[in-house]
Design a protein around this motif. Structure first.
Motif, PDB file in Angstrom:
ATOM      1  N   GLY A 318      -8.225   9.886 -15.273  1.00 54.45           N
ATOM      2  CA  GLY A 318      -7.709   8.638 -15.793  1.00 54.45           C
ATOM      3  C   GLY A 318      -8.609   7.927 -16.765  1.00 54.45           C
ATOM      4  N   GLN A 363     -13.531   1.676 -18.834  1.00 57.48           N
ATOM      5  CA  GLN A 363     -12.184   2.250 -18.910  1.00 57.48           C
ATOM      6  C   GLN A 363     -11.659   2.063 -20.337  1.00 57.48           C
ATOM      7  OE1 GLN A 363     -10.306   3.560 -15.911  1.00 57.48           O
ATOM      8  NE2 GLN A 363      -9.302   4.537 -17.660  1.00 57.48           N
ATOM      9  N   ASP A 367      -7.383   9.385 -20.389  1.00 55.48           N
ATOM     10  CA  ASP A 367      -7.248  10.565 -19.539  1.00 55.48           C
ATOM     11  C   ASP A 367      -8.632  11.021 -19.099  1.00 55.48           C
ATOM     12  OD1 ASP A 367      -6.055  12.671 -18.180  1.00 55.48           O
ATOM     13  OD2 ASP A 367      -4.712  13.182 -19.841  1.00 55.48           O
TER      14      ASP A 367
END
Length: 496
Positions: A318, A363, A367
């Motif tokens: 993620g 973040q 992916d």
């Protein structure tokens, strides 16, 4: 056996329509038309090859590549001998020194422009790495002098070969020993031995396995009874150990797993001697998904330790990246486990009492993080993602994003990123991806600048979803030559 009876009053012939009973007669002007004969034009395939040399002895994908630390022209590659389930693993060692670089100026500047351009050189193997019953998944030369070549396979075998160089500077290899303690070997990492180190042991190698275990070996070919010696074995990961990295000083080994755990092992006992290990006596950092601030759903797949051994970066599913502080061996303090983590701290000041502290939760990418690398001379961390992007963070500014190259590899997975150590003063970054392309970036300039700063790109492998891609590369200390491992079974040599 008697023949069957055919009564005279039975007519088996098919009924035919008389011409005068037909309502309409259609002329067949075009005649018979062949099946699948559409008018589509043939597809044009453009082949582009920037390489100056190639090696094509592999019969299937090249999964692993390694470069000798003091003789960078010696390259080892490994893979499978076919796509069958029972195909054995095989690897090769070859020398790139015979390869002549291409001229700086194009052929149009020659005295005779019609002179044929220099062709790519075909390289020949010096040695064949055999003995594996499944694909060779990892390769490494030991440090500091590259005395041994080590191969790791999906058959769980670890095999060591001794390098010898004769008076004519010709290299040869001889088998030393093998170990088979695990189901599959995922990665190999040689332990650094800095000149100033008082604890590092030469020719030490670490491996991570599919069962979650971590093993550390030292190779001593003079000990005929036990040349492959187990230094440590660890069993805290509960799922496959996906990546590992040594600290530059060789004291710590950081490993991550599909179970989303991070373990930083005190391999040589230096931290234990200062009271810096966790209660288990093995680690200086031990974090897992039981701490929601550290949890990464889907697992962790990459890890790197900064040049000063101040903190460790882990990347996972993620696009998640976590930055964790490491203890300083010159400071006596208590380390933190997953129950002791804190979320606020300055990244550049990690160490001492901040061992195990979560310094940052990043973040930026969308992916999984496949690769992490720190600049050797600048406070930068680069991350390559499955979404095809590269993110560069400034570790001196609370890990603020410096660059986000969203289409670094055109939405194809970025397999590896690595800063050039010997030139560019730590500003140059090399990357490869499943698009089959190798690219180099210059990340100088103001943070957040719109330019993506691509310096150069090299093509030659299949890509773009055509059953190819670049699975790895080596570039030495200068970055002047890049040698690639191709999913298409080809190894290419590029000149920067």
């Amino acid at each position: 056996m008697s023949a069957p009876n055919h009564p005279d009053d039975v007519d088996d012939a098919p009924e035919m329509l008389d011409a005068e009973d037909a309502l309409e007669e259609i002329d067949d002007a075009e005649g018979d038309i062949a099946m699948d004969s559409d008018d589509d034009e043939p597809v044009e395939i453009s082949l582009h090859n920037d390489s100056i040399a190639y090696f094509d002895a592999h019969k299937d994908s090249v999964f692993a590549i390694a470069q000798h630390p003091t003789q960078p022209t010696l390259i080892a590659t490994g893979g499978s001998e076919g796509d069958e389930d029972n195909a054995p693993g095989e690897g090769y060692v070859f020398d790139t020194s015979p390869v002549v670089g291409r001229p700086v100026l194009p052929s149009s500047y020659n005295a005779d422009p019609s002179t044929p351009q220099q062709k790519s050189t075909e390289l020949q193997p010096l040695f064949t790495i055999d003995g594996h019953t499944d694909s060779i998944n990892a390769l490494a030369f030991t440090l500091p002098r590259g005395e041994f070549l080590v191969s790791g396979g999906l058959d769980g075998k670890l095999r060591a070969y001794k390098l010898s160089v004769n008076a004519h500077n010709k290299a040869s290899f001889s088998f030393v020993a093998e170990a088979a303690e695990v189901p599959e070997i995922n990665w190999l990492a040689p332990c650094p031995v800095p000149a100033s180190s008082s604890t590092g042991v030469p020719n030490t190698i670490a491996l991570g396995a599919s069962d979650g275990s971590v093993w550390v070996y030292t190779i001593d070919s003079t000990d005929e009874s036990n040349p492959l010696q187990i230094v440590q074995s660890y069993f805290l990961h509960t799922e496959s150990c996906t990546a590992g990295a040594w600290s530059p000083d060789g004291n710590f080994l950081a490993t991550v797993s599909e179970d989303s755990s991070l373990q930083v092992w005190d391999v040589w006992g230096e931290a234990a001697a200062r009271g810096l290990t966790n209660d288990n006596g093995q680690t200086v950092v031990s974090l897992n998904s039981s701490d929601q601030r550290f949890a990464v759903q889907g697992g962790l797949y990459s890890v790197a330790i900064d040049p000063k051994t101040s903190f460790v970066a882990v990347g996972g599913a993620g696009g998640a990246i976590k930055i964790i502080g490491l203890p300083r061996l010159g400071v006596d303090s208590h380390t933190a486990s997953s129950k002791q983590t804190k979320t606020k701290a300055k990244g550049a000041d990690a160490g001492g009492s901040q061992g195990g502290t979560i310094l940052a939760d990043l973040q930026t990418q969308g992916d999984g993080i496949e690769s992490l690398t720190f600049s050797p001379n600048n406070p930068f961390l680069a991350a390559g993602s499955v979404d095809g992007s590269i993110a560069v963070y400034d570790t001196s500014r609370r890990f603020a994003i410096r660059r986000h190259i969203k289409s670094a590899h055109d939405e194809f997975s970025v397999v590896k990123v690595e800063f050039v150590t010997g030139s560019g003063d730590g500003w140059l970054l090399t990357s490869c991806g499943m698009d089959g392309v190798v690219r180099r970036w210059d990340i100088r300039g103001a943070a957040g600048a719109s330019t993506e700063s691509m310096v150069k790109e090299w093509k030659g492998h299949r890509g773009d979803g055509e059953g190819g891609g670049v699975l790895g590369f080596v570039q030495g200390s200068t970055g002047e030559r890049i040698v690639t491992a191709g999913d298409d079974g080809i190894v290419l040599v590029f000149e920067s």
